[in-house]
Design a protein around this motif. Structure first.
Motif, PDB file in Angstrom:
ATOM      1  N   PRO A 220      48.414  48.629  47.484  1.00 21.73           N
ATOM      2  CA  PRO A 220      47.527  48.997  46.372  1.00 21.73           C
ATOM      3  C   PRO A 220      48.255  49.371  45.076  1.00 21.73           C
ATOM      4  CG  PRO A 220      46.854  50.083  48.409  1.00 21.73           C
ATOM      5  CD  PRO A 220      48.206  49.497  48.655  1.00 21.73           C
ATOM      6  N   VAL A 221      49.466  49.937  45.169  1.00 22.86           N
ATOM      7  CA  VAL A 221      50.110  50.467  43.965  1.00 22.86           C
ATOM      8  C   VAL A 221      51.530  49.930  43.783  1.00 22.86           C
ATOM      9  CG1 VAL A 221      50.834  52.542  42.736  1.00 22.86           C
ATOM     10  CG2 VAL A 221      48.735  52.585  44.097  1.00 22.86           C
ATOM     11  N   PHE A 222      52.419  50.221  44.738  1.00 25.19           N
ATOM     12  CA  PHE A 222      53.845  49.968  44.532  1.00 25.19           C
ATOM     13  C   PHE A 222      54.169  48.482  44.386  1.00 25.19           C
ATOM     14  CE2 PHE A 222      53.692  54.079  46.763  1.00 25.19           C
ATOM     15  CZ  PHE A 222      54.417  54.848  45.871  1.00 25.19           C
TER      16      PHE A 222
ATOM     17  N   GLN B 222      41.831  48.093  40.157  1.00 20.40           N
ATOM     18  CA  GLN B 222      41.721  48.960  41.329  1.00 20.40           C
ATOM     19  C   GLN B 222      40.612  49.991  41.142  1.00 20.40           C
ATOM     20  OE1 GLN B 222      43.185  48.357  44.096  1.00 20.40           O
ATOM     21  NE2 GLN B 222      45.397  48.210  43.976  1.00 20.40           N
ATOM     22  N   ILE B 223      40.505  50.555  39.944  1.00 21.07           N
ATOM     23  CA  ILE B 223      39.459  51.548  39.676  1.00 21.07           C
ATOM     24  C   ILE B 223      38.075  50.902  39.734  1.00 21.07           C
ATOM     25  CG2 ILE B 223      38.505  53.083  37.916  1.00 21.07           C
ATOM     26  CD1 ILE B 223      41.361  53.623  36.987  1.00 21.07           C
ATOM     27  N   LEU B 224      37.933  49.738  39.107  1.00 19.21           N
ATOM     28  CA  LEU B 224      36.650  49.041  39.132  1.00 19.21           C
ATOM     29  C   LEU B 224      36.244  48.682  40.556  1.00 19.21           C
ATOM     30  CD1 LEU B 224      37.057  46.622  36.072  1.00 19.21           C
ATOM     31  CD2 LEU B 224      35.772  48.766  36.175  1.00 19.21           C
ATOM     32  N   ASN B 225      37.222  48.404  41.403  1.00 20.70           N
ATOM     33  CA  ASN B 225      36.935  48.006  42.778  1.00 20.70           C
ATOM     34  C   ASN B 225      36.419  49.169  43.624  1.00 20.70           C
ATOM     35  OD1 ASN B 225      36.994  45.800  44.706  1.00 20.70           O
ATOM     36  ND2 ASN B 225      38.657  46.898  45.727  1.00 20.70           N
ATOM     37  N   THR B 226      36.548  50.394  43.126  1.00 20.71           N
ATOM     38  CA  THR B 226      36.091  51.563  43.874  1.00 20.71           C
ATOM     39  C   THR B 226      34.756  52.097  43.381  1.00 20.71           C
ATOM     40  OG1 THR B 226      37.307  53.084  42.417  1.00 20.71           O
ATOM     41  CG2 THR B 226      38.473  52.244  44.343  1.00 20.71           C
TER      42      THR B 226
ATOM     43  N   PRO C 252      42.183  42.391  43.487  1.00 15.36           N
ATOM     44  CA  PRO C 252      42.647  43.228  44.592  1.00 15.36           C
ATOM     45  C   PRO C 252      41.593  43.480  45.675  1.00 15.36           C
ATOM     46  CG  PRO C 252      42.318  44.563  42.607  1.00 15.36           C
ATOM     47  CD  PRO C 252      41.786  43.198  42.335  1.00 15.36           C
ATOM     48  N   HIS C 253      40.411  42.884  45.549  1.00 12.37           N
ATOM     49  CA  HIS C 253      39.297  43.258  46.426  1.00 12.37           C
ATOM     50  C   HIS C 253      39.609  42.975  47.900  1.00 12.37           C
ATOM     51  CE1 HIS C 253      35.227  44.142  47.669  1.00 12.37           C
ATOM     52  NE2 HIS C 253      35.103  42.946  48.217  1.00 12.37           N
TER      53      HIS C 253
END
Length: 332
Positions: free
Chosen positions: A134-136, A267-271, A284-285
């Motif tokens: 998700p991040v690194f 990532q924020i929109l996906n949550t 990223p979904h």
């Protein structure tokens, strides 16, 4: 114009050719005329001779970009940090469970793999990939892809690369190939480090799948390799997006920051539950769909959706990067 100026220009061209991976000298000029034929001028080369030299020239460009990418201290540092993450996770779990306690909540995806690590160190591979994806990993890929073109422009080397007869399309493909190679190298760095740390800190053996069935350790290793390849493939759309952003600016820092910012935004929109209709179109979904490979039988639906979505992002933003770069006025 003095005589020293052409020699300086020639030296610049030679440096650009060496940077782009060109063989010494023009491959077309290295072709000797047949016996009895008059000597050919440097600019009057038969088309067949030029075509014969192009495959080696193209391979030289790709090889040069790969070597340049993986010789940078920034790239090596990113790989080192990614490889350190599974080791830190393994050590933390080892310390936390030293008194016989348990870690995590269970459930099969993401951090839930942590519950299985103490029973089988192979699960550290799955947990580490789920923790870094998700991040690194996206941030590392965003740095490399975002700097691909903009970094060259910022350092003033892009114009010299294009002086050599590399062609903008082949140079762009070489940059994207290097970014894809980094996606694979970064994912394997996490997986191999996690496998080594898991084998040293925890027992290894047969693998219990999410479905509750057991598979052999050898089959578990094969599934771990497949998962690593799927994670690397999940980053191909982001690499194309970063390459496109890199063609829009001459600042490497700005391109890297923009690419990483787009990752965070997606990532924020996906949550956000209210944006459920948009989620399937965000790159990223389906990233964590690799967990379905640990089911028996394997559930391929979301895995294939993820691969298809990354293919769409690669096609769209790869084409946009090509359209922008081939028409861009390069002055640096």
């Amino acid at each position: 114009m003095s005589r020293a100026e052409p020699r300086a220009g020639a030296a610049d061209d030679g440096g650009a050719g060496a940077r782009a991976g060109a063989p010494e000298g023009d491959p077309a000029e290295a072709v000797a005329p047949p016996d009895g034929a008059p000597p050919t001028a440097a600019g009057d080369v038969p088309p067949a001779a030029v075509a014969a030299g192009r495959p080696l020239w193209s391979l030289g460009i790709f090889r040069s970009e790969l070597v340049t990418t993986f010789r940078r201290w920034r790239t090596l540092t990113l790989l080192g940090v990614l490889a350190a993450v599974p080791v830190l996770i393994g050590i933390a779990i080892r310390i936390e469970t030293a008194d016989g306690g348990r870690v995590g909540d269970g459930g099969g995806q993401g951090p839930a793999f942590l519950t299985q690590i103490t029973n089988n160190g192979l699960f550290l591979v799955f947990a580490a990939l789920a923790a870094t994806l998700p991040v690194f990993l996206p941030m590392a890929v965003g740095v490399v892809a975002g700097d691909a073109i903009a970094g060259e422009a910022n350092s003033g080397t892009l114009r010299y690369l294009l002086v050599a007869p590399a062609g903008r399309t082949r140079l762009l493909l070489a940059k994207y190939t290097a970014a894809l190679a980094f996606c694979l190298a970064a994912t394997l760095a996490v997986a191999v480090s996690a496998l080594a740390a898991g084998a040293l800190l925890f027992p290894v053996g047969d693998v219990t799948t999410i479905s509750g069935t057991r598979i052999s350790f050898g089959e578990g290793l094969l599934r771990a390799l497949l998962i690593a390849l799927l994670v690397a493939a999940s980053l191909t759309g982001l690499a194309a997006l970063g390459l496109f952003v890199s063609t829009l600016t001459g600042s490497g820092v700005a391109a890297m920051a923009t690419t990483v910012g787009l990752v965070v935004t997606a990532q924020i929109l996906n949550t956000i539950p209210q944006l459920d209709a948009v989620h399937p179109y965000l790159f990223p979904h389906y990233w964590l769909s690799f967990a379905d490979v640990l089911r028996e039988p394997v559930l391929w639906d979301d895995v294939l959706r993820n691969l298809g979505l990354q293919g769409v992002y690669t096609a769209v933003f790869g084409s946009a990067a090509w359209a922008r770069f081939t028409t861009k006025d390069v002055t640096a």
